[in-house]
Design an enzyme around this catalytic site. Structure first.
Site, PDB file in Angstrom:
ATOM      1  N   CYS A 139       1.200  -1.081   0.097  1.00  0.00           N
ATOM      2  CA  CYS A 139      -0.253   0.354  -0.038  1.00  0.00           C
ATOM      3  C   CYS A 139       0.674   0.974   0.634  1.00  0.00           C
ATOM      4  CB  CYS A 139      -1.561  -0.035   1.177  1.00  0.00           C
ATOM      5  SG  CYS A 139      -2.036  -0.953   1.167  1.00  0.00           S
ATOM      6  N   VAL A 140       1.383   1.654   0.672  1.00  0.00           N
ATOM      7  CA  VAL A 140       2.679   2.370   0.655  1.00  0.00           C
ATOM      8  C   VAL A 140       3.390   3.132  -0.571  1.00  0.00           C
ATOM      9  CG1 VAL A 140       5.208   1.388   0.638  1.00  0.00           C
ATOM     10  CG2 VAL A 140       4.886   3.613   2.189  1.00  0.00           C
TER      11      VAL A 140
END
Length: 354
Positions: A139-140
């Site tokens: 997700c980063v």
């Protein structure tokens, strides 16, 4: 510095309501005749109204193993990726031949040649385009990808760089897995893609003046948190690792990093006029807002994205950035902050100037 010239987001072709997806998960993940009330509550509490999927719901039960799921990933990722890059270049007023770097990220499938390599001829990119496929950031990667474009363009200020994120989270759903982590994930994640076009300070190809300037970036790894998020790679594919402590980690560690990063530029959270936050889930978003003392409405764009399409992993924060630019624009010259978190456990901060 670098400038974001355009952001274009796309969604997988099949849209379903949360209740339709919940029913499918109950049929495929829970033992026959079992009580589904816990799963129903988990899906309701995700605050997701609908999501987009790579396949029709009934086709997920037909996927036979990791290899079959990954073949679907390669095909659909190519289609969505091509659409996202074309849309971003069109918005920026640039041609495929203007692109000097293509950075591709995903955590929901693998390919060699990588998806970016498969898109070079399809999109009409130059044969000498630089490519950088990245796997594992999760997700980063949306925010980290923007940060890495910025790093590249500081060294090559006359270049054009493109970030492409494609995440087909539905292809990682595990049949016959009633674990809490899998039930939470099946209620939260959706499928989509996004592309960002960024230019350096002196680009050879003139892009339309669309987006904000990237001022600075910050990466942060948190010690002893590697167990809270990631994949367990098995014969049936990627099994989600998602610890219930993630919101507590965010609440305990994020605020000091954000405040310290902003302070280096003479800013406080109160100065930020646009918060571009990854929609990690309701508890994570609540932890972000509470730990930073954000006013009501500061994360409205993120909450709306979560409700409308769910968590798209690395593509999500880019959809939020697009929606922020398309909505009520923050005051020109004021600061914005992009925030995303992912496996490691880590966060990425990108300071913007609108």
């Amino acid at each position: 510095m670098s400038r974001i010239a355009a952001v274009h987001g796309v969604l997988a072709p099949y849209r379903y309501t949360q209740s339709e997806i919940t029913d499918m998960v109950a049929r495929t993940c829970l033992p026959a005749g079992s009580d589904r009330r816990v799963m129903d509550r988990l899906h309701e509490s995700a605050r997701v109204h609908s999501r987009h999927m790579a396949l029709p719901l009934d086709d997920y039960v037909k996927i036979d193993g990791f290899g079959a799921a990954n073949d679907i990933f390669i095909e659909v990722a190519g289609d969505l990726g091509a659409e996202a890059v074309r849309g971003a270049l069109r918005t920026a007023g640039l041609r495929p031949s203007d692109v000097d770097l293509l950075l591709f990220t995903s955590v929901t499938g693998v390919a060699a040649p990588s998806v970016d390599a498969r898109l070079v001829g399809r999109l009409g990119l130059r044969p000498d385009v630089k490519r950088l496929p990245i796997f594992g950031l999760g997700c980063v990667a949306g925010a980290a990808g923007v940060a890495r474009l910025h790093d590249y363009l500081r060294g090559w200020p006359d270049h054009v760089a493109v970030l492409l994120s494609v995440e087909l989270c539905s292809l990682t759903f595990q049949r016959d897995d009633p674990s809490m982590a899998n039930l939470v994930a099946t209620g939260l994640f959706g499928d989509g893609a996004a592309a960002v076009v960024a230019v350096g300070e002196r680009p050879r190809a003139q892009a339309a003046p669309q987006g904000p300037t990237v001022v600075a970036t910050r990466s942060r790894m948190y010690p002893d948190t590697g167990h809270v998020m990631g994949w367990s790679v098995t014969g049936s594919g990627f099994r989600v690792v998602l610890d219930s402590s993630v919101p507590d980690v965010v609440r305990r560690l994020l605020a000091d990093d954000v405040r310290g990063f902003l302070a280096e530029h003479g800013l406080t959270p109160a100065d930020v006029t646009g918060w571009v936050a990854h929609p990690g889930g309701p508890k994570v978003l609540q932890a972000v807002g509470e730990s930073l003392g954000l006013p009501d409405g500061a994360l409205d764009v993120t909450w709306r994205s979560l409700a409308e399409v769910g968590n798209l992993s690395s593509s999500s924060v880019l959809h939020v950035l697009r929606d922020t630019l398309a909505g009520h624009a923050p005051e020109p010259g004021s600061p914005g902050l992009m925030i995303a978190m992912g496996p490691g456990f880590c966060c990425e901060l990108v300071l913007l100037r609108w």
